[in-house]
Design a protein around this motif. Structure first.
Motif, PDB file in Angstrom:
ATOM      1  N   GLU A  62       0.814  -1.216   0.000  1.00 56.55           N
ATOM      2  CA  GLU A  62       0.000   0.000   0.000  1.00 56.55           C
ATOM      3  C   GLU A  62       0.846   1.264   0.000  1.00 56.55           C
ATOM      4  O   GLU A  62       0.442   2.265  -0.575  1.00 56.55           O
ATOM      5  CB  GLU A  62      -0.939   0.009   1.212  1.00 56.55           C
ATOM      6  CG  GLU A  62      -2.230  -0.708   0.917  1.00 56.55           C
ATOM      7  CD  GLU A  62      -3.350  -0.261   1.831  1.00 56.55           C
ATOM      8  OE1 GLU A  62      -3.070   0.452   2.819  1.00 56.55           O
ATOM      9  OE2 GLU A  62      -4.491  -0.617   1.560  1.00 56.55           O
ATOM     10  N   ILE A  63       2.008   1.213   0.642  1.00 58.18           N
ATOM     11  CA  ILE A  63       2.869   2.396   0.639  1.00 58.18           C
ATOM     12  C   ILE A  63       3.384   2.644  -0.772  1.00 58.18           C
ATOM     13  O   ILE A  63       3.387   3.766  -1.267  1.00 58.18           O
ATOM     14  CB  ILE A  63       4.032   2.212   1.638  1.00 58.18           C
ATOM     15  CG1 ILE A  63       3.473   2.331   3.052  1.00 58.18           C
ATOM     16  CG2 ILE A  63       5.138   3.235   1.392  1.00 58.18           C
ATOM     17  CD1 ILE A  63       4.508   2.264   4.135  1.00 58.18           C
ATOM     18  N   GLU A 108       1.909   1.587  -3.517  1.00 58.99           N
ATOM     19  CA  GLU A 108       0.746   1.994  -4.316  1.00 58.99           C
ATOM     20  C   GLU A 108       0.387   3.454  -4.076  1.00 58.99           C
ATOM     21  O   GLU A 108       0.020   4.178  -4.999  1.00 58.99           O
ATOM     22  CB  GLU A 108      -0.462   1.111  -3.977  1.00 58.99           C
ATOM     23  CG  GLU A 108      -0.416  -0.246  -4.622  1.00 58.99           C
ATOM     24  CD  GLU A 108      -1.684  -1.033  -4.389  1.00 58.99           C
ATOM     25  OE1 GLU A 108      -1.984  -1.916  -5.192  1.00 58.99           O
ATOM     26  OE2 GLU A 108      -2.393  -0.775  -3.384  1.00 58.99           O
ATOM     27  N   ALA A 109       0.488   3.882  -2.804  1.00 59.88           N
ATOM     28  CA  ALA A 109       0.179   5.274  -2.490  1.00 59.88           C
ATOM     29  C   ALA A 109       1.122   6.187  -3.248  1.00 59.88           C
ATOM     30  O   ALA A 109       0.691   7.155  -3.883  1.00 59.88           O
ATOM     31  CB  ALA A 109       0.279   5.517  -0.987  1.00 59.88           C
ATOM     32  N   ALA A 110       2.412   5.860  -3.233  1.00 57.34           N
ATOM     33  CA  ALA A 110       3.385   6.700  -3.938  1.00 57.34           C
ATOM     34  C   ALA A 110       3.067   6.738  -5.433  1.00 57.34           C
ATOM     35  O   ALA A 110       3.058   7.805  -6.050  1.00 57.34           O
ATOM     36  CB  ALA A 110       4.797   6.173  -3.698  1.00 57.34           C
ATOM     37  N   VAL A 111       2.749   5.585  -6.010  1.00 55.67           N
ATOM     38  CA  VAL A 111       2.419   5.557  -7.441  1.00 55.67           C
ATOM     39  C   VAL A 111       1.147   6.358  -7.715  1.00 55.67           C
ATOM     40  O   VAL A 111       1.088   7.167  -8.634  1.00 55.67           O
ATOM     41  CB  VAL A 111       2.230   4.102  -7.929  1.00 55.67           C
ATOM     42  CG1 VAL A 111       1.819   4.082  -9.393  1.00 55.67           C
ATOM     43  CG2 VAL A 111       3.503   3.306  -7.746  1.00 55.67           C
ATOM     44  N   SER A 112       0.145   6.166  -6.878  1.00 54.00           N
ATOM     45  CA  SER A 112      -1.152   6.769  -7.173  1.00 54.00           C
ATOM     46  C   SER A 112      -1.119   8.287  -7.026  1.00 54.00           C
ATOM     47  O   SER A 112      -2.000   8.964  -7.540  1.00 54.00           O
ATOM     48  CB  SER A 112      -2.236   6.176  -6.279  1.00 54.00           C
ATOM     49  OG  SER A 112      -2.108   6.669  -4.970  1.00 54.00           O
ATOM     50  N   TYR A 113      -0.155   8.814  -6.299  1.00 57.61           N
ATOM     51  CA  TYR A 113      -0.059  10.269  -6.214  1.00 57.61           C
ATOM     52  C   TYR A 113       0.903  10.838  -7.248  1.00 57.61           C
ATOM     53  O   TYR A 113       1.321  11.988  -7.159  1.00 57.61           O
ATOM     54  CB  TYR A 113       0.307  10.703  -4.793  1.00 57.61           C
ATOM     55  CG  TYR A 113      -0.906  10.638  -3.899  1.00 57.61           C
ATOM     56  CD1 TYR A 113      -1.783  11.714  -3.837  1.00 57.61           C
ATOM     57  CD2 TYR A 113      -1.215   9.497  -3.202  1.00 57.61           C
ATOM     58  CE1 TYR A 113      -2.935  11.646  -3.070  1.00 57.61           C
ATOM     59  CE2 TYR A 113      -2.357   9.411  -2.436  1.00 57.61           C
ATOM     60  CZ  TYR A 113      -3.220  10.491  -2.373  1.00 57.61           C
ATOM     61  OH  TYR A 113      -4.372  10.415  -1.641  1.00 57.61           O
ATOM     62  N   GLY A 114       1.282  10.006  -8.213  1.00 60.47           N
ATOM     63  CA  GLY A 114       2.021  10.522  -9.352  1.00 60.47           C
ATOM     64  C   GLY A 114       3.526  10.573  -9.170  1.00 60.47           C
ATOM     65  O   GLY A 114       4.184  11.395  -9.786  1.00 60.47           O
ATOM     66  N   ALA A 115       4.081   9.728  -8.308  1.00 60.61           N
ATOM     67  CA  ALA A 115       5.538   9.700  -8.157  1.00 60.61           C
ATOM     68  C   ALA A 115       6.156   8.917  -9.316  1.00 60.61           C
ATOM     69  O   ALA A 115       5.604   7.917  -9.765  1.00 60.61           O
ATOM     70  CB  ALA A 115       5.918   9.067  -6.831  1.00 60.61           C
ATOM     71  N   THR A 116       7.327   9.389  -9.796  1.00 65.50           N
ATOM     72  CA  THR A 116       8.050   8.655 -10.823  1.00 65.50           C
ATOM     73  C   THR A 116       8.814   7.510 -10.145  1.00 65.50           C
ATOM     74  O   THR A 116       8.982   7.532  -8.918  1.00 65.50           O
ATOM     75  CB  THR A 116       9.060   9.572 -11.516  1.00 65.50           C
ATOM     76  OG1 THR A 116       9.970  10.060 -10.519  1.00 65.50           O
ATOM     77  CG2 THR A 116       8.381  10.765 -12.158  1.00 65.50           C
ATOM     78  N   GLN A 138      11.373   8.795  -7.808  1.00 67.28           N
ATOM     79  CA  GLN A 138      10.791   9.398  -6.599  1.00 67.28           C
ATOM     80  C   GLN A 138      10.268   8.329  -5.650  1.00 67.28           C
ATOM     81  O   GLN A 138      10.379   8.455  -4.433  1.00 67.28           O
ATOM     82  CB  GLN A 138       9.650  10.345  -6.990  1.00 67.28           C
ATOM     83  CG  GLN A 138      10.133  11.651  -7.601  1.00 67.28           C
ATOM     84  CD  GLN A 138       8.994  12.481  -8.162  1.00 67.28           C
ATOM     85  OE1 GLN A 138       7.991  11.947  -8.645  1.00 67.28           O
ATOM     86  NE2 GLN A 138       9.125  13.791  -8.101  1.00 67.28           N
ATOM     87  N   LYS A 161      11.876   8.629  -2.135  1.00 74.26           N
ATOM     88  CA  LYS A 161      10.990   9.235  -1.134  1.00 74.26           C
ATOM     89  C   LYS A 161      10.177   8.217  -0.345  1.00 74.26           C
ATOM     90  O   LYS A 161       9.651   8.532   0.716  1.00 74.26           O
ATOM     91  CB  LYS A 161      10.041  10.222  -1.817  1.00 74.26           C
ATOM     92  CG  LYS A 161      10.739  11.476  -2.314  1.00 74.26           C
ATOM     93  CD  LYS A 161       9.755  12.372  -3.058  1.00 74.26           C
ATOM     94  CE  LYS A 161      10.448  13.509  -3.766  1.00 74.26           C
ATOM     95  NZ  LYS A 161      10.885  14.566  -2.856  1.00 74.26           N
ATOM     96  N   ALA A 162      10.009   7.004  -0.898  1.00 69.45           N
ATOM     97  CA  ALA A 162       9.182   6.037  -0.181  1.00 69.45           C
ATOM     98  C   ALA A 162       9.951   4.769   0.189  1.00 69.45           C
ATOM     99  O   ALA A 162      10.062   4.431   1.362  1.00 69.45           O
ATOM    100  CB  ALA A 162       7.946   5.688  -1.013  1.00 69.45           C
ATOM    101  N   VAL A 192      11.636   3.772   3.999  1.00 69.45           N
ATOM    102  CA  VAL A 192      10.903   2.735   4.727  1.00 69.45           C
ATOM    103  C   VAL A 192      11.805   1.519   4.966  1.00 69.45           C
ATOM    104  O   VAL A 192      11.725   0.866   6.005  1.00 69.45           O
ATOM    105  CB  VAL A 192       9.613   2.344   3.968  1.00 69.45           C
ATOM    106  CG1 VAL A 192       8.927   1.162   4.619  1.00 69.45           C
ATOM    107  CG2 VAL A 192       8.657   3.528   3.908  1.00 69.45           C
TER     108      VAL A 192
END
Lengths: 281, 422
Positions: free
Chosen positions: A181-182, A184-192, A195, A199-200, A204
């Motif tokens: 989910e972490i 997926e969250a990064a992908v779904s908010y438009g991270a390349t 990134q 950033k994720a 983690v």
């Protein structure tokens, strides 16, 4: 069994090493220059700075990361090393450890990241790491000497190979264990992809990666001692002298210095890992 | 505008998902396909439209493909076949940059287990989408603080996720989704990991936020009560990954499309879902002051009721007139009916549930007037209507039996007899 006589694995390996020694000389010389430069830099820094200043810095670092008991331990431990007249050798060993760990991490962490992204890379890397970890440490020393001659540089190279696997393995594991989910969250908010990694995933996975760094340091410390056999110098050299001359006192003293150094490095890198762990649930 | 049209969508997982299409065409079941090819069919030819600014709930049990479906909308999962149109533009045909742009600006997602970054503060988590989109720090920080205010988390900006309770974590997730003011929210079982009280509270807050912000919301859940509470429309997915029914909560409850949906809705407390609009009826009314007592008495006689509702020329409710007062006034030869209009009549809106009307209906002598947003009369709910409706939906087998019936009953009621006599 006659057929099997043709399968001369040891002979083939020796031929390969010989070939490399001749044709790879340029490459090995370049490596020697880089490794030797870094190593002498650390050595001259740690040895020319007065021992008490170095101890003060080590103690402060211990206090900041692992608390006052570890600070007390480092004062007592390093003063004891001074008292045993092993300060210079201990600093040599520490320089060897730092140098090989730096190279192990420069190679190991990117390799671990790559392996975590591609199953095919992981499938190739894993057996190689198994091989590197289980092959008796002394065996590394032979080609290392052939490629780099005697001295501290082959010691660093052999140490680096021996201590590389945990850095790769735990970086790979740490990134693979990042909750779906972490990511997926990064992908779904438009991270390349870059990134997502920076950033994720890496933050983690950091506690696991630091556990790998800790393992790498510990393994390299144990290998550096063995590397004393090929003239790497430092405490390994003293241990070897203790063995060959049957001097129990010297052997015990240098062994004790290694233990003190090991405890110090272990607790401090563990404390670093724990402080990042606290942010996780 | 943000309307999403899903056309004939399929998603298969496995070594070669494309192989399943001819088999599906030949009418093979998902189990047969899994056994023969090792491919799972998660979404099985789904088509529907998510309308602009509605809450569309996709409801199904685990394995119905609902989580896969929502992930196809922002292409976290690549569909095997089919089209998804966002305001007419095909999401499947978007370039990498267009896709990033859509994820950053148009669509945001809320996750079941929150999906927060543990190493970042609450504010930094909310900023994440804007940060990767390249927005300047002061601007995104301001937006993050505003979004946190909307979800009631001001003062927690510098906390870390592990310091918050589950409900608060999901508020952070919601704030992150709202921060860049996207048109579409994708909510994947967003409240399923919360305990029931917090969950109900979050549902209410989502409805409040929606009343103010008017997003297009796709909400995934496996909980029918949640679906009925939140959804403007509900899409029911069956265990085969196909749509079983699409409709408003009332349509799903009152007119289930097949046995699967029927079994699903059987245990719902319908009094909480059926609203005044579906069982209100016409009630005699008079227009005051144009019509006087005679008109009032005649209207009551004609309809066989003992009161009429009084409205003005715009049909705005003024009050209620009872038969006794009207007759008395007529005897006194008074003309002004306004003196006997009583204002102690209960009023309600069309979307009030039957459950909420029960108390008032038992108490009052008059019908409950149903008004629209401007206060105009649109119908009424009588006490008799409510009792009749409640009786309709009560399961006959479970209702209590009168003692005399039990004692005179035949053999198949013997178990109940024993229970009564013992």
């Amino acid at each position: 069994m006659i057929v099997l006589q043709f399968i001369d694995i040891g002979g083939w390996f020796a031929a390969l090493i010989n070939w490399l020694t001749i044709h790879g000389a340029f490459f090995f010389d370049a490596v020697t220059v880089v490794v030797d430069g870094l190593l002498s830099g650390f050595q001259s820094l740690l040895i020319t700075v007065p021992a008490l200043v170095v101890i003060a810095v080590f103690t402060a670092a211990a206090w900041a990361t692992a608390g006052k008991w570890m600070a007390l331990f480092s004062i007592a431990g390093f003063l004891l090393i001074m008292q045993m007249n092993l300060w210079r050798q201990t600093m040599q060993t520490l320089s060897l450890v730092i140098t090989s760990v730096i190279f192990a991490l420069i190679i190991g962490i990117p390799l671990g990241i790559w392996a975590s992204k591609r199953d095919s890379v992981e499938r190739i890397v894993r057996p190689i790491l198994d091989f590197m970890q289980t092959l008796p440490a002394f065996v590394y020393l032979i080609p290392a000497v052939l490629f780099f001659r005697l001295g501290p540089v082959p010691g660093v190279i052999a140490t680096l190979i021996f201590s590389l696997p945990p850095a790769v393995r735990l970086t790979n594991l740490g990134i693979r264990q990042v909750p779906t989910e972490i990511r997926e969250a990064a992908v779904s908010y438009g991270a390349t992809p870059k990134q997502i990694l920076i950033k994720a995933e890496l933050p983690v996975a950091l506690p696991t990666i630091l556990a790998g760094v800790n393992q790498t340091i510990m393994l390299s410390l144990s290998m550096v001692v063995i590397a004393g056999m090929i003239g790497a110098g430092g405490l390994g050299n003293e241990v070897l002298r203790g063995i060959t001359q049957l001097r129990i006192d010297l052997g015990f003293e240098s062994g004790l210095a290694i233990v003190i150094l090991a405890i110090y490095l272990d607790r401090i890198t563990q404390a670093l890992g724990n402080s990042t762990q606290k942010q996780k649930k | 505008m943000a309307e999403i049209e899903i056309q004939d969508l399929y998603k298969g997982f496995g070594p070669n998902p494309k192989r399943v299409f001819p088999m599906l065409k030949n009418g093979k079941s998902r189990e047969e396909i899994l056994n023969e090819t090792g491919n799972t069919v998660a979404i099985n030819g789904v088509s529907f439209t998510i309308k602009n600014k509605e809450i569309c709930v996709v409801m199904g049990l685990s394995g119905s493909g609902k989580s896969t479906l929502i992930r196809c909308l922002n292409r976290l999962v690549e569909p095997t076949k089919g089209n998804i149109l966002l305001d007419g533009k095909d999401i499947m045909a978007m370039s990498k940059d267009e896709l990033l742009d859509m994820r950053r600006k148009t669509m945001s997602m809320v996750f079941q287990h929150f999906g927060l970054l543990p190493h970042r503060t609450v504010a930094a988590n909310v900023e994440f989408g804007m940060e990767v989109g390249g927005m300047e720090k002061p601007e995104r920080l301001k937006k993050a603080f505003d979004a946190l205010k909307v979800v009631g988390l001001q003062g927690y900006e510098n906390s870390y996720p592990h310091e918050l309770s589950g409900g608060m974590k999901q508020r952070v997730g919601l704030a992150r989704a709202l921060a860049n003011d996207p048109e579409i929210l994708l909510m994947d079982e967003a409240f399923s990991a919360l305990d029931p009280l917090i969950r109900a509270q979050m549902q209410d807050e989502l409805l409040e936020i929606q009343a103010k912000m008017h997003k297009t919301i796709v909400f995934i859940t496996h909980d029918l009560d949640e679906a009925l509470n939140l959804g403007d429309r509900i899409v029911m997915l069956g265990p085969d990954g196909k749509i079983r029914q699409i409709g408003t909560p009332e349509e799903i409850l009152t007119d289930p499309a097949d046995e699967y949906v029927e079994a699903f809705v059987k245990n719902v407390d319908r009094t909480k879902v059926i609203t005044a609009s579906s069982f209100m009826h016409h009630y005699p009314s008079i227009t005051v002051p144009r019509e006087g007592c005679s008109a009032a008495v005649r209207a009551m006689e004609k309809n066989g009721v003992s009161s009429v509702l009084a409205v003005d020329s715009n049909r705005v409710l003024k009050g209620v007139v009872s038969i006794d007062d009207a007759v008395k006034l007529r005897k006194q030869k008074e003309r002004d009916i306004c003196t006997i209009i009583k204002e102690d009549v209960y009023t309600t809106q069309r979307d009030t549930s039957m459950y909420d009307l029960l108390g008032a209906a038992m108490e009052t002598r008059y019908p409950i007037a149903v008004l629209d947003e401007q206060g105009r009369l649109v119908g009424a709910v009588g006490r008799a209507t409510i009792i009749a409706e409640v009786n309709n939906i009560i399961d006959d087998e479970a209702s209590p039996t009168v003692l005399s019936e039990v004692q005179n009953g035949d053999s198949d009621q013997s178990t109940e007899k024993e229970r009564v006599t013992s």
